[in-house]
Design a protein around this motif. Structure first.
Motif, short mmCIF file in Angstrom:
data_model
loop_
_atom_site.label_atom_id
_atom_site.label_comp_id
_atom_site.label_asym_id
_atom_site.label_seq_id
_atom_site.Cartn_x
_atom_site.Cartn_y
_atom_site.Cartn_z
N VAL A 258 0.82 -1.20 0.00
CA VAL A 258 0.00 0.00 0.00
C VAL A 258 0.86 1.26 0.00
O VAL A 258 0.57 2.24 -0.69
N GLY A 259 1.95 1.22 0.76
CA GLY A 259 2.80 2.41 0.89
C GLY A 259 3.48 2.77 -0.41
O GLY A 259 3.38 3.92 -0.88
N ILE A 260 4.15 1.81 -1.04
CA ILE A 260 4.88 2.13 -2.28
C ILE A 260 3.94 2.60 -3.39
O ILE A 260 4.21 3.62 -4.03
N PRO A 261 2.81 1.92 -3.61
CA PRO A 261 1.89 2.46 -4.63
C PRO A 261 1.43 3.88 -4.29
O PRO A 261 1.33 4.73 -5.19
N SER A 262 1.19 4.18 -3.01
CA SER A 262 0.76 5.53 -2.65
C SER A 262 1.84 6.54 -3.02
O SER A 262 1.53 7.67 -3.41
N LEU A 263 3.10 6.13 -2.89
CA LEU A 263 4.19 7.07 -3.17
C LEU A 263 4.48 7.18 -4.67
O LEU A 263 4.99 8.19 -5.13
N THR A 264 4.17 6.11 -5.42
CA THR A 264 4.63 6.10 -6.82
C THR A 264 3.53 6.26 -7.85
O THR A 264 3.80 6.69 -8.96
N MET A 265 2.29 5.85 -7.52
CA MET A 265 1.26 5.90 -8.57
C MET A 265 0.86 7.34 -8.85
O MET A 265 0.58 8.12 -7.95
N LYS A 266 0.83 7.70 -10.13
CA LYS A 266 0.52 9.08 -10.52
C LYS A 266 -0.94 9.16 -11.00
O LYS A 266 -1.42 8.27 -11.69
N GLU A 267 -1.57 10.25 -10.65
CA GLU A 267 -2.93 10.49 -11.13
C GLU A 267 -2.85 11.36 -12.37
O GLU A 267 -2.94 12.59 -12.30
N THR A 268 -2.66 10.73 -13.51
CA THR A 268 -2.58 11.49 -14.76
C THR A 268 -3.82 11.21 -15.60
O THR A 268 -4.06 10.06 -15.97
N PRO A 269 -4.63 12.23 -15.87
CA PRO A 269 -5.87 11.98 -16.62
C PRO A 269 -5.58 11.39 -18.00
O PRO A 269 -4.64 11.77 -18.67
#
Lengths: 332, 463
Positions: free
Chosen positions: A24-35
């Motif tokens: 959960v932590g790594i995805p929170s830090l790395t996943m980008k919200e790009t439309p």
């Protein structure tokens, strides 16, 4: 190794939190919200509909992402992570008792959705979806707004097409029975209009056609084909009355190709959906024969122009007389 | 007025009874849902009985209400018993009971009127989330203090699992329920699916599994009257469970656009789950070797052993269906529903029921009213669940293969209709089993023969 209280508590928490950080932590830090290219924000009404979708458990039967191996509605667009930006929650779903809805927007006009929410069987006779009539008109409108936004910009394009064609379709209906049929037929490409049904209207094929009619068509077009099924009062323009088609055969002979084309592609802007994802070629021709024989009293099955009969076909002679020639050639 | 909250083992008994009641409630909602999948016009247009609202009531009541509650009741008995002490505080146990059951009750009371966060397995609204967290934190405090005042030096494996289940839940639940977003309980965007399925999978994996494993580790050696096969295997099973299970939630959204590395981790660790599962199953079976007759002859032991068998089946099926190639066919359809039922009712539910029947005389001081009714319950649920599993797995394969072959969801509905009818029919057996269980429990407490202190002592010392 001896399990002491300290080892138990500290160890269990340590391993758990380390794992939680990875997942959960790594995805929170790395996943980008790009439309993505189809993304747009939801309007206030669509947002309200989204809340209803979440709170009423629509997600237990409908998913909101298309996979690479999907063929059903929406299969033109595999889901991308940027499609979900800002949606809270983007509720992907785990079950498909009904179809995926990620590209549902604009698949149908609003009046179809109204009939469908009031009772899904009005538009889809074998649907397992519950009736949502109890939500009342305001919430059904919000839910419809949300469903029509599914697919975002891609949905907007489809909704615009529905709206564009609704005007002439409604006007054609208002201009009278015959003018309406003329308008509908004029929307079918020329090559299809003089195409007879290439399948013989055998007993078996009519049976198959009947079953398809009952599973797909009956609650709009009615058990006797007069367009007065239970969905009738929700639709504008209302479903077609097949029984008037007898005086609109092309050259007083052809109707199969028109049936086929309109079943296949639907009539965008009206409640008539396209069925080409559900039904393959033979099924549509069988249905066309059933409509002709049952509601028009005539089918153009197997008349000229025709090619070599397919190998399985038994000798079959079309004995349905053209309108105005009843009795001709039978010796009466 | 509230003197009963100080009575020894009263909290444990309360959890056991509540579990049996929730089983009936959950089974009723399951039954209506199953009927709706056959006949959607049955009870049509009743807001609180619409499929989208009754399904989460069924699921959550069965998970938290039946399995979770009943197994917690078992643990509240066996943990102090194994440590040769009393529960640190019965009133605190009752307080946990109150908060826990308030949360469970918020399912039928809230979801019926659309008070839900709508995320699968995370549906409870924020205030109910907080109530559950309070229950968990109080339980942890109570259990840790019980450990502190223990007179038995060694911590038996059941103790580890029972304590750890709540330690993990205290971290898992608030993360996955995104409690820092009270109105939606969700993260914005695609990442929410990762949060959601973190708990969505850890709920069975790091709450129900340790609770049920702990109970099985307690009941089986007592019934077979043999020492546990291997301490080392217990250790390996425990640590592998937490190290691997936490990683695999991603296999629920394997075909969605989440990052590829997450999919890889979830698939690899899903397959690796075979290891801790085989360890637990082997350890218990080796403990019971040569003593099968005793297990089978004891109605409660039969249920627990049945649960272990379902565990093995579930956990062979689970890793296999996490394989991307296979999942193209098995995902999104009734295959998964069948799997979920053998996990929760088969594994968790069987062990909960077996351990409950085993422990009930020890906490109530009364003999089980009717062992034959326990056997009947076993038979009904076993027939119902086996049929259910076979029917749904077949239906799922039909759906998945048809979709994969280009048929639309709507076109496949007539094909699954006979399976939906069979599924509702097999549900009657499960509902029947739950009702008979509650009846037997009630009569045990009302009419069961009171055990003499000597008998009770002998029963308690049987380990």
């Amino acid at each position: 190794m001896k399990m002491t209280p300290a080892l138990l508590i500290v160890g269990a928490l340590l391993v758990f939190w380390a794992s939680a950080f990875i997942i959960v932590g790594i995805p929170s830090l790395t996943m980008k919200e790009t439309p993505s290219e189809i993304w747009r924000p939801l309007t206030a009404e669509e947002e309200a509909g989204h809340r209803l979708y979440v709170r009423n458990g629509c997600s237990y039967c409908h998913s909101l992402y298309i996979r690479i191996n999907d063929w059903d509605i929406g299969a033109e667009r595999i889901a991308k992570s940027g499609d979900y930006v800002g949606q809270e929650p983007a509720i992907l779903g785990s079950e498909r008792t009904g179809p995926d809805l990620s590209q549902e927007g604009g698949e149908h006009p609003d009046d179809w959705h109204l009939a469908h929410f009031v009772n899904p069987r009005f538009t889809s006779p074998i649907s397992l979806m519950p009736s949502w009539e109890f939500l009342g008109p305001v919430e059904i409108r919000q839910l419809t707004a949300y469903v029509q936004a599914l697919g975002l910009k891609a949905a907007d394009a489809r909704v615009a097409r529905q709206r564009y064609w609704k005007t002439p379709a409604a006007a054609a209906y208002a201009s009278g029975l015959d003018a309406n049929v003329e308008w509908l037929h004029s929307q079918v490409p020329e090559v299809w209009r003089r195409m007879p049904n290439p399948y013989p209207a055998s007993e078996a094929s009519l049976q198959r056609g009947k079953r398809i009619y009952q599973e797909f068509c009956i609650n709009c077009h009615g058990p006797v084909g007069d367009g007065k099924g239970p969905a009738f009062r929700y639709m504008n323009p209302p479903p077609l009355n097949f029984t008037t088609l007898r005086r609109h055969l092309v050259e007083n002979r052809y109707i199969g190709g028109i049936f086929y084309y309109q079943i296949m592609n639907g009539i965008t802007g009206t409640g008539m959906p396209y069925f080409k994802k559900h039904l393959e070629s033979e099924k549509i021709w069988d249905l066309a024969n059933y409509l002709g024989v049952s509601f028009v009293g005539y089918t153009d099955a197997n008349i000229d122009p025709r090619g070599i009969d397919a190998s399985y076909e038994e000798p079959w002679q079309n004995r349905y007389p053209q309108p105005g020639q009843e009795g001709a050639g039978t010796g009466k | 007025m509230f003197a009963f909250v100080k009575k020894p083992q009263s909290a444990a008994l309360a959890f056991l009874i509540a579990g049996a009641v929730w089983f009936v409630v959950g089974a009723l909602y399951g039954m209506v849902s199953a009927i709706h999948l056959v006949a959607p016009e049955f009870f049509s247009n009743i807001p609180f009985l619409v499929f989208g609202r009754e399904r989460p009531i069924h699921v959550n009541t069965m998970l938290y209400g039946f399995t979770g509650t009943m197994l917690t009741g078992c643990g509240l008995y066996y943990l102090p018993a194994l440590l040769r002490t009393r529960l640190y505080s019965e009133p605190l146990g009752w307080l946990s009971f109150l908060f826990w059951n308030l949360t469970v009750a918020s399912g039928p009371l809230g979801f019926s009127f659309a008070y839900t966060q709508g995320r699968e397995y995370n549906e409870y609204i924020w205030i109910a989330d907080i109530s559950l967290m309070l229950a968990v934190v109080l339980l942890i405090y109570n259990l840790v203090m019980t450990i502190v005042q223990r007179t038995e030096q060694q911590l038996y494996v059941s103790v580890w699992y029972f304590v750890a289940a709540f330690l993990w839940t205290a971290g898992n639940y608030p993360i996955s329920n995104v409690v820092w977003h009270p109105s939606t309980g969700a993260m914005p965007g695609l990442i929410d699916s990762i949060f959601l399925w973190f708990w969505g999978h850890n709920l069975p994996g790091l709450l129900i599994t340790p609770l049920a494993t702990g109970a099985a580790y307690f009941v089986i050696p007592r019934i077979t009257r043999t020492p546990l096969n291997s301490h080392t295997l217990s250790l390996a099973g425990f640590w592998f469970l937490v190290a691997l299970y936490t990683h695999i939630g991603g296999h629920h959204v394997l075909q969605s656009p989440i990052p590829n590395w997450l999919k890889t981790v979830s698939v690899v660790d899903s397959i690796a789950m075979v290891v801790p599962v085989s360890i637990v199953v082997l350890n218990l079976w080796l403990t019971a070797r040569q003593e099968g007759q005793r297990v089978w002859g004891d109605p409660a032991g039969r249920l627990v052993m049945g649960g272990i068998v379902w565990y093995l089946i579930t956990c062979i099926q689970g890793p296999l269906q996490s394989l991307p190639y296979l999942q193209r066919v098995t995902h999104f359809n009734n295959w998964t529903v069948g799997h979920a039922h053998i996990a929760m009712l088969g594994f968790g539910g069987y062990i909960a029921l077996g351990a409950m029947w085993h422990i009930l005389p020890l906490v109530s001081g009364r003999e089980i009213y009717s062992q034959r009714l326990v056997n009947l319950q076993f038979g009904l649920i076993t027939f119902g669940l086996t049929a259910f599993f076979l029917v749904l797995t077949t239906a799922g394969l039909i759906q998945g293969s048809a979709w994969h072959n280009g048929e639309t969801v709507y076109r496949v509905l007539p094909e699954i209709a006979p399976f939906m009818i069979s599924r509702a029919a097999s549900g009657i057996f499960i509902l029947g089993g739950s009702l008979i269980g509650l009846y037997n429990l009630y009569l045990t407490l009302r009419q069961g023969r009171e055990l003499q202190p000597v008998e009770l002592l002998r029963a308690e010392e049987a380990s």
